[in-house]
Design a protein around this motif. Structure first.
Motif, PDB file in Angstrom:
ATOM      1  N   VAL A 138      46.970  42.796  40.182  1.00  0.00           N
ATOM      2  CA  VAL A 138      46.908  41.788  40.932  1.00  0.00           C
ATOM      3  C   VAL A 138      45.482  41.279  41.097  1.00  0.00           C
ATOM      4  O   VAL A 138      44.553  41.982  41.286  1.00  0.00           O
ATOM      5  CB  VAL A 138      47.260  42.303  42.213  1.00  0.00           C
ATOM      6  CG1 VAL A 138      47.214  41.343  43.610  1.00  0.00           C
ATOM      7  CG2 VAL A 138      48.845  42.867  42.232  1.00  0.00           C
ATOM      8  N   ILE A 139      45.280  39.882  41.217  1.00  0.00           N
ATOM      9  CA  ILE A 139      44.188  39.244  41.200  1.00  0.00           C
ATOM     10  C   ILE A 139      44.290  38.295  42.452  1.00  0.00           C
ATOM     11  O   ILE A 139      45.090  37.450  42.787  1.00  0.00           O
ATOM     12  CB  ILE A 139      43.805  38.361  40.145  1.00  0.00           C
ATOM     13  CG1 ILE A 139      43.603  39.266  38.972  1.00  0.00           C
ATOM     14  CG2 ILE A 139      42.475  37.696  40.430  1.00  0.00           C
ATOM     15  CD1 ILE A 139      43.413  38.447  37.619  1.00  0.00           C
ATOM     16  N   ASP A 140      43.588  38.696  43.565  1.00  0.00           N
ATOM     17  CA  ASP A 140      43.712  37.920  45.082  1.00  0.00           C
ATOM     18  C   ASP A 140      42.193  37.967  45.829  1.00  0.00           C
ATOM     19  O   ASP A 140      41.288  38.035  44.972  1.00  0.00           O
ATOM     20  CB  ASP A 140      44.816  38.503  45.845  1.00  0.00           C
ATOM     21  CG  ASP A 140      44.808  39.841  46.076  1.00  0.00           C
ATOM     22  OD1 ASP A 140      44.008  40.624  45.949  1.00  0.00           O
ATOM     23  OD2 ASP A 140      45.600  40.227  47.020  1.00  0.00           O
ATOM     24  N   ARG A 141      42.268  37.724  47.099  1.00  0.00           N
ATOM     25  CA  ARG A 141      41.111  37.392  47.726  1.00  0.00           C
ATOM     26  C   ARG A 141      40.693  38.665  48.615  1.00  0.00           C
ATOM     27  O   ARG A 141      41.421  39.239  49.322  1.00  0.00           O
ATOM     28  CB  ARG A 141      41.591  36.117  48.522  1.00  0.00           C
ATOM     29  CG  ARG A 141      40.334  35.667  49.509  1.00  0.00           C
ATOM     30  CD  ARG A 141      40.660  34.616  50.208  1.00  0.00           C
ATOM     31  NE  ARG A 141      39.547  34.272  51.187  1.00  0.00           N
ATOM     32  CZ  ARG A 141      39.162  34.686  52.475  1.00  0.00           C
ATOM     33  NH1 ARG A 141      39.687  35.770  52.786  1.00  0.00           N
ATOM     34  NH2 ARG A 141      38.343  34.279  53.050  1.00  0.00           N
ATOM     35  N   ALA A 142      39.369  38.795  48.726  1.00  0.00           N
ATOM     36  CA  ALA A 142      38.820  39.710  49.664  1.00  0.00           C
ATOM     37  C   ALA A 142      37.861  38.885  50.565  1.00  0.00           C
ATOM     38  O   ALA A 142      37.070  37.929  49.782  1.00  0.00           O
ATOM     39  CB  ALA A 142      38.266  40.942  49.250  1.00  0.00           C
ATOM     40  N   GLY A 143      37.711  39.052  51.903  1.00  0.00           N
ATOM     41  CA  GLY A 143      36.687  38.323  52.541  1.00  0.00           C
ATOM     42  C   GLY A 143      37.107  37.912  54.066  1.00  0.00           C
ATOM     43  O   GLY A 143      38.151  38.565  54.496  1.00  0.00           O
TER      44      GLY A 143
END
Length: 165
Positions: A138-143
């Motif tokens: 899975v490639i997604d967002r952290a922040g």
């Protein structure tokens, strides 16, 4: 009941990208001809509100049949890409970004080797493994910021997977 459709680039275009080694997409030889690169397969979009890309592994367990679809989620600040690492098909349940219109929910059967990248705000169900526990890259967002909305459906539905497993 929602019809289960095959996952194709054209059918999935309103929701995101299909990630697959498809000869019809941009591809070329690298590494002195020993490797074929299928290039730029997904529009990864994670930088809203100072987000950064992260790579994770998700292990999904099959739900009991028939599969009951009761809720969907979306990520308003980023795309989210899933690439299966095993040899089992899985289901993709999606609806267009914006206000959730349950009549617009679609269900796709993804084959081994086919991943998906949901556009930011696209409504979707979590990974629906079919035949066995399935591992997804899975490639997604952290922040910062709130990046997961979840809604219960007004009209839950079931998916008959008897011919799929």
């Amino acid at each position: 009941m929602n019809r289960i459709e095959p996952l194709t680039q054209e059918a999935f275009r309103p929701f995101g990208d299909v990630i697959e080694a498809n000869e019809a997409l941009e591809n070329f030889d690298i590494n002195y001809g020993y490797t074929r690169r299928f290039h730029n397969l997904a529009d990864i979009n994670v930088d809203a509100e100072f987000g950064k890309p992260i790579v994770s592994l998700f292990r999904s367990n099959p739900l009991p049949a028939p599969i009951k679809i009761e809720r969907l989620e979306r990520h308003p600040l980023s795309s989210q890409a899933f690439m299966p690492l095993g040899a089992s098909p899985y289901l993709v349940v999606v609806a267009p970004a914006g206000e959730l219109v349950e009549a617009n929910i679609r269900v796709f059967l993804a084959q081994p080797g086919q991943g998906v990248n949901y556009f930011a705000g696209t409504w979707h169900h979590f990974c629906l493994a079919l035949q066995a526990d399935s591992l997804f890259l899975v490639i997604d967002r952290a922040g910062p910021g709130s990046n997961c909305d979840e809604l219960l459906l007004d009209t839950p539905f079931t998916l008959d997977i008897s011919g799929l497993v």
